[in-house]
Design a protein around this motif. Structure first.
Motif, PDB file in Angstrom:
ATOM      1  N   SER A 243      11.091   4.204   9.451  1.00 14.28           N
ATOM      2  CA  SER A 243      12.292   4.896   9.068  1.00 14.28           C
ATOM      3  C   SER A 243      13.277   3.889   8.130  1.00 14.28           C
ATOM      4  CB  SER A 243      12.739   5.614  10.055  1.00 14.28           C
ATOM      5  OG  SER A 243      11.687   6.195  10.701  1.00 14.28           O
ATOM      6  N   LEU A 244      13.169   2.801   8.074  1.00 11.23           N
ATOM      7  CA  LEU A 244      14.157   1.794   7.748  1.00 11.23           C
ATOM      8  C   LEU A 244      13.689   1.107   6.464  1.00 11.23           C
ATOM      9  CD1 LEU A 244      15.683   0.423  11.107  1.00 11.23           C
ATOM     10  CD2 LEU A 244      16.514   2.241   9.657  1.00 11.23           C
ATOM     11  N   SER A 245      12.479   0.519   6.317  1.00 10.60           N
ATOM     12  CA  SER A 245      12.117  -0.324   5.361  1.00 10.60           C
ATOM     13  C   SER A 245      12.225   0.253   3.974  1.00 10.60           C
ATOM     14  CB  SER A 245      10.861  -0.875   5.623  1.00 10.60           C
ATOM     15  OG  SER A 245      11.018  -1.834   6.893  1.00 10.60           O
ATOM     16  N   ARG A 246      12.690  -0.452   3.046  1.00 12.24           N
ATOM     17  CA  ARG A 246      12.771  -0.018   1.547  1.00 12.24           C
ATOM     18  C   ARG A 246      11.827  -1.067   0.569  1.00 12.24           C
ATOM     19  NH1 ARG A 246      16.186   3.691  -0.088  1.00 12.24           N
ATOM     20  NH2 ARG A 246      16.103   3.123  -2.005  1.00 12.24           N
ATOM     21  N   GLN A 247      11.999  -2.393   1.018  1.00 10.09           N
ATOM     22  CA  GLN A 247      10.870  -3.094   0.193  1.00 10.09           C
ATOM     23  C   GLN A 247       9.713  -3.567   1.060  1.00 10.09           C
ATOM     24  OE1 GLN A 247      14.402  -4.159   0.999  1.00 10.09           O
ATOM     25  NE2 GLN A 247      14.886  -3.391  -1.155  1.00 10.09           N
ATOM     26  N   LEU A 248       8.609  -3.200   0.354  1.00 13.00           N
ATOM     27  CA  LEU A 248       7.224  -3.046   0.793  1.00 13.00           C
ATOM     28  C   LEU A 248       6.288  -3.910   0.265  1.00 13.00           C
ATOM     29  CD1 LEU A 248       6.998   0.761   1.073  1.00 13.00           C
ATOM     30  CD2 LEU A 248       8.146  -0.750   3.075  1.00 13.00           C
ATOM     31  N   LEU A 249       5.202  -4.046   0.715  1.00 14.52           N
ATOM     32  CA  LEU A 249       4.155  -4.769  -0.009  1.00 14.52           C
ATOM     33  C   LEU A 249       2.745  -4.009   0.091  1.00 14.52           C
ATOM     34  CD1 LEU A 249       4.117  -8.228   1.832  1.00 14.52           C
ATOM     35  CD2 LEU A 249       4.567  -7.843  -0.488  1.00 14.52           C
ATOM     36  N   LEU A 250       2.168  -4.041  -1.182  1.00 14.35           N
ATOM     37  CA  LEU A 250       1.010  -3.566  -1.401  1.00 14.35           C
ATOM     38  C   LEU A 250      -0.332  -4.619  -1.242  1.00 14.35           C
ATOM     39  CD1 LEU A 250       1.866  -1.083  -4.249  1.00 14.35           C
ATOM     40  CD2 LEU A 250       0.699  -0.208  -2.260  1.00 14.35           C
ATOM     41  N   VAL A 251      -1.124  -4.301  -0.581  1.00 13.23           N
ATOM     42  CA  VAL A 251      -2.240  -5.320  -0.194  1.00 13.23           C
ATOM     43  C   VAL A 251      -3.598  -4.615  -0.591  1.00 13.23           C
ATOM     44  CG1 VAL A 251      -3.278  -6.851   1.479  1.00 13.23           C
ATOM     45  CG2 VAL A 251      -1.065  -6.021   1.890  1.00 13.23           C
ATOM     46  N   ASN A 252      -4.473  -5.805  -1.505  1.00  6.86           N
ATOM     47  CA  ASN A 252      -5.670  -5.636  -1.669  1.00  6.86           C
ATOM     48  C   ASN A 252      -6.616  -6.516  -0.899  1.00  6.86           C
ATOM     49  OD1 ASN A 252      -6.130  -3.538  -3.431  1.00  6.86           O
ATOM     50  ND2 ASN A 252      -5.739  -4.693  -5.415  1.00  6.86           N
ATOM     51  N   THR A 253      -7.599  -6.015  -0.167  1.00  2.90           N
ATOM     52  CA  THR A 253      -8.373  -7.039   0.583  1.00  2.90           C
ATOM     53  C   THR A 253      -9.487  -7.498  -0.490  1.00  2.90           C
ATOM     54  OG1 THR A 253     -10.022  -4.920   1.327  1.00  2.90           O
ATOM     55  CG2 THR A 253      -7.994  -5.483   2.775  1.00  2.90           C
ATOM     56  N   ALA A 254      -9.734  -8.450  -0.084  1.00  3.20           N
ATOM     57  CA  ALA A 254     -11.233  -9.060  -0.821  1.00  3.20           C
ATOM     58  C   ALA A 254     -12.107  -7.978  -1.049  1.00  3.20           C
ATOM     59  CB  ALA A 254     -11.782 -10.260  -0.056  1.00  3.20           C
ATOM     60  N   HIS A 255     -12.526  -7.165  -0.144  1.00  2.00           N
ATOM     61  CA  HIS A 255     -13.494  -6.041  -0.417  1.00  2.00           C
ATOM     62  C   HIS A 255     -13.103  -5.302  -1.661  1.00  2.00           C
ATOM     63  CE1 HIS A 255     -16.498  -2.822   0.067  1.00  2.00           C
ATOM     64  NE2 HIS A 255     -15.582  -2.232   0.094  1.00  2.00           N
ATOM     65  N   GLN A 256     -11.643  -4.718  -1.563  1.00  2.00           N
ATOM     66  CA  GLN A 256     -11.023  -3.967  -2.594  1.00  2.00           C
ATOM     67  C   GLN A 256     -11.192  -4.431  -4.041  1.00  2.00           C
ATOM     68  OE1 GLN A 256      -7.534  -3.153  -0.466  1.00  2.00           O
ATOM     69  NE2 GLN A 256      -8.368  -1.165   0.269  1.00  2.00           N
ATOM     70  N   GLN A 257     -10.712  -5.741  -3.926  1.00  2.00           N
ATOM     71  CA  GLN A 257     -10.697  -6.762  -5.346  1.00  2.00           C
ATOM     72  C   GLN A 257     -12.067  -6.483  -5.891  1.00  2.00           C
ATOM     73  OE1 GLN A 257      -8.519 -10.453  -4.712  1.00  2.00           O
ATOM     74  NE2 GLN A 257      -7.728  -9.641  -3.003  1.00  2.00           N
ATOM     75  N   HIS A 258     -13.275  -6.981  -4.929  1.00  2.00           N
ATOM     76  CA  HIS A 258     -14.365  -6.771  -5.683  1.00  2.00           C
ATOM     77  C   HIS A 258     -14.900  -5.539  -6.222  1.00  2.00           C
ATOM     78  CE1 HIS A 258     -18.647  -8.003  -5.935  1.00  2.00           C
ATOM     79  NE2 HIS A 258     -19.070  -7.052  -5.316  1.00  2.00           N
ATOM     80  N   GLU A 259     -14.617  -4.387  -5.433  1.00  2.00           N
ATOM     81  CA  GLU A 259     -14.756  -3.012  -6.160  1.00  2.00           C
ATOM     82  C   GLU A 259     -14.102  -2.834  -7.342  1.00  2.00           C
ATOM     83  OE1 GLU A 259     -13.701   0.001  -3.023  1.00  2.00           O
ATOM     84  OE2 GLU A 259     -15.513  -0.194  -1.978  1.00  2.00           O
ATOM     85  N   GLN A 260     -12.741  -3.252  -7.479  1.00  2.00           N
ATOM     86  CA  GLN A 260     -12.150  -2.881  -8.646  1.00  2.00           C
ATOM     87  C   GLN A 260     -12.480  -3.829  -9.771  1.00  2.00           C
ATOM     88  OE1 GLN A 260      -7.944  -3.866  -7.753  1.00  2.00           O
ATOM     89  NE2 GLN A 260      -7.939  -2.442  -5.883  1.00  2.00           N
ATOM     90  N   ALA A 261     -12.960  -5.099  -9.499  1.00  2.00           N
ATOM     91  CA  ALA A 261     -13.723  -5.975 -10.415  1.00  2.00           C
ATOM     92  C   ALA A 261     -15.059  -5.363 -11.005  1.00  2.00           C
ATOM     93  CB  ALA A 261     -14.033  -7.382  -9.800  1.00  2.00           C
ATOM     94  N   GLN A 262     -15.619  -4.728  -9.966  1.00  2.00           N
ATOM     95  CA  GLN A 262     -16.915  -4.046 -10.505  1.00  2.00           C
ATOM     96  C   GLN A 262     -16.678  -2.955 -11.321  1.00  2.00           C
ATOM     97  OE1 GLN A 262     -19.132  -3.151  -7.035  1.00  2.00           O
ATOM     98  NE2 GLN A 262     -20.600  -4.855  -7.313  1.00  2.00           N
TER      99      GLN A 262
END
Length: 266
Positions: A243-262
């Motif tokens: 309920s407080l945080s405004r600055q966030l991080l988006l994370v791509n796992t290695a598996h997701q990076q592989h899928e995006q590359a394909q």
């Protein structure tokens, strides 16, 4: 007229007249003071009023400067706090080998039964459905929908969300389900014999390939072993400041990076 001329001649010709003139000057001096007093008083009051107006104007100017300075100090305090949060966020990203991208919260779903956020990055910025979202203290949720410029994030506390976790102390694996309560998650199907206790840290297990492994999710707040039930009831409080945080991080796992590359290759 004649008398005046005679007095003038006598004043210059007779020495005693000089003494008379001196006495008359002394006698007339108080009268001169009294005649001059109103003008001197007016001049003094006018000078004092001008000084007072100048002081009041200077006081107003100083008050305005103080207000501006206080506003700058407040802004500086806000910037310092934001800088601390960004440093913590940067430090948290260094713990991960996955690809990370900073983003910012811009909206919250007003429905109290739906725990969703809106962030200011979308498909044009490389955001993809399924990406994990973190703050500097733990896992917040995952991206469920994207537009070109914004994305929607489902929080881990939403009643329709589940995240694979493990007890950091023992390695015990389980799944933490949202309960529609920002302060609580629930572990299902935990056998009575499993080693879990209040205070245990739950971290993401990495199973399902959506969330990065080993990141804080929640701390156990309740362990209830009821012989009348088949499983132990376990509740935990999220470590992320949902309920407080405004600055966030988006994370791509290695598996997701592989899928995006394909997908990009296709």
């Amino acid at each position: 007229m004649v008398v005046s001329l005679l007095l003038i001649v006598a004043d210059y010709q007779f020495e005693p007249m000089q003494k008379v003139r001196s006495w008359l000057s002394v006698a007339v001096t108080p009268v001169q003071w009294m005649v001059d007093l109103p003008e001197q008083s007016w001049t003094w009051m006018n000078d004092r009023l001008q000084e007072r107006e100048a002081l009041l104007a200077e006081n107003r100017q100083l008050r305005a400067q103080v207000l501006l300075t206080e506003r700058e100090i407040q802004k500086l305090a806000s910037l310092m706090a934001e800088n601390v949060r960004l440093r913590e966020l940067l430090h948290s990203s260094q713990k991960l080998d996955e690809q990370v991208m900073a983003t910012q919260l811009i909206g919250v779903n007003p429905d109290p039964f739906v725990h969703q956020l809106i962030i200011n990055d979308g498909s044009q910025d490389g955001v993809n459905v399924g990406q994990a979202v973190l703050d500097q203290t733990g896992v917040m949720g995952q991206v469920t929908a994207i537009t070109p410029f914004t994305s929607r994030v489902l929080l881990i506390t939403d009643a329709n969300h589940a995240i694979p976790v493990q007890v950091n102390r023992t390695g015990l694996r389980s799944v933490a389900y949202g309960r529609g309560n920002y302060a609580s998650l629930e572990l299902m199907d935990v056998p009575h014999t499993n080693d879990i206790k209040v205070g245990d840290l739950l971290v993401s297990s990495g199973l399902g390939l959506r969330f990065p492994e080993g990141y804080p999710v929640a701390k156990v707040t309740l362990v209830e072993r009821d012989p009348g039930r088949d499983f132990t009831r376990v509740l935990a409080k999220p470590t992320a400041r949902l309920s407080l945080s405004r600055q966030l991080l988006l994370v791509n796992t290695a598996h997701q990076q592989h899928e995006q590359a394909q997908q990009g290759a296709q």
